[in-house]
Design an enzyme around this catalytic site. Structure first.
Site, short mmCIF file in Angstrom:
data_model
loop_
_atom_site.label_atom_id
_atom_site.label_comp_id
_atom_site.label_asym_id
_atom_site.label_seq_id
_atom_site.Cartn_x
_atom_site.Cartn_y
_atom_site.Cartn_z
N ASP A 33 36.12 -2.66 12.64
CA ASP A 33 35.21 -2.93 11.53
C ASP A 33 33.80 -3.05 12.08
OD1 ASP A 33 33.68 -4.37 9.44
OD2 ASP A 33 35.63 -4.56 8.47
N ILE A 34 32.87 -2.33 11.48
CA ILE A 34 31.50 -2.28 12.01
C ILE A 34 30.74 -3.60 11.77
CG2 ILE A 34 30.17 -1.41 10.04
CD1 ILE A 34 29.09 0.79 11.78
N HIS A 102 42.67 -0.04 2.51
CA HIS A 102 42.60 -0.47 3.91
C HIS A 102 43.12 -1.89 4.06
CE1 HIS A 102 38.74 -1.40 1.99
NE2 HIS A 102 38.71 -2.48 2.76
#
Ligand code: 5GP
Length: 141
Positions: A33-34, A102
Site C-alpha cells: 500500500d502506497i 481488495h
C-alpha cells in the site's frame, strides 16, 4: 455507477502503472500500500474486474482470500507484529476509495502509531525494503 476499468488497481493488473509487488499468480496480485497505515501494510486483489465483494465471482474472491492468507502469514513472519488486521471495504460509505475488490493486510504493533487510512505516502525505498522482507518470507514458505 458501473466498474471503472481505468481504476488504479485495474491499471496495475494490466502493467500500465507500477506497484511494489510481493506476489503474483494467474488470479491475484499482492503489493505494498502506497499510503500504509503501518509498516508491512499490503494489499491483495483478484485480477478480474469487480468493484467489491458483492460483484466479484466467488472463485475470484476465493482466490484473493487464499492469497491474502498466504501473504498475511508472510507479513506476520517478516514483521512479527503483535496482531494483524485484515479489512475489506464495500462502498464509499464504508471507507472504500479504490473501486476494485481488495483486502488490506495491516500489522498491528504494540509500539508505533497507527497511521490514518490512505493519507500519507511512504518513502518508496522503505516500501521496497519491506516488500523484500515479505518476498523472502514467502520464499521461505
Ligand atoms: P480502500 O480505501 O479502497 O479500502 O483502500 C485503497 C487503498 O489503496 C488505500 O489504503 C490507499 O492507500 C491505497 N492506494 C491508493 N492509491 C494507490 C496507489 O497508487 N498505489 C498503491 N500501491 N496503493 C494505493
Amino acid at each position: 455507477m458501473g466498474y471503472d476499468a481505468n481504476n488504479i488497481f485495474a491499471r496495475m493488473v494490466r502493467g500500465e502503472i507500477p506497484c511494489i509487488r510481493v506476489h503474483e499468480d494467474a488470479d491475484t496480485l499482492a503489493f505494498m500500500d502506497i499510503m500504509p497505515q503501518a509498516d508491512g501494510h499490503t494489499l491483495v486483489i483478484p485480477k478480474v474486474a469487480g468493484e467489491n465483494l458483492f460483484d466479484t465471482a466467488p472463485d475470484s474472491a476465493a482466490a484473493a482470500i487464499r492469497t491474502t492468507q498466504r501473504v498475511a502469514r508472510a507479513v506476520r513472519s517478516a514483521f512479527s507484529p503483535a496482531g494483524l488486521i485484515i479489512t475489506q471495504f464495500n462502498g464509499a460509505a464504508a471507507g472504500q476509495t479504490v473501486f476494485h475488490l481488495h483486502f488490506h493486510i495491516v500489522p498491528v504493533y504494540t509500539s508505533g502509531a497507527w497511521r490514518p487510512h490512505a493519507r500519507e505516502k511512504a518513502d518508496p525505498a522503505a516500501l521496497e525494503a519491506q516488500a523484500a522482507r515479505i518476498r523472502a518470507a514467502l520464499a521461505a514458505g
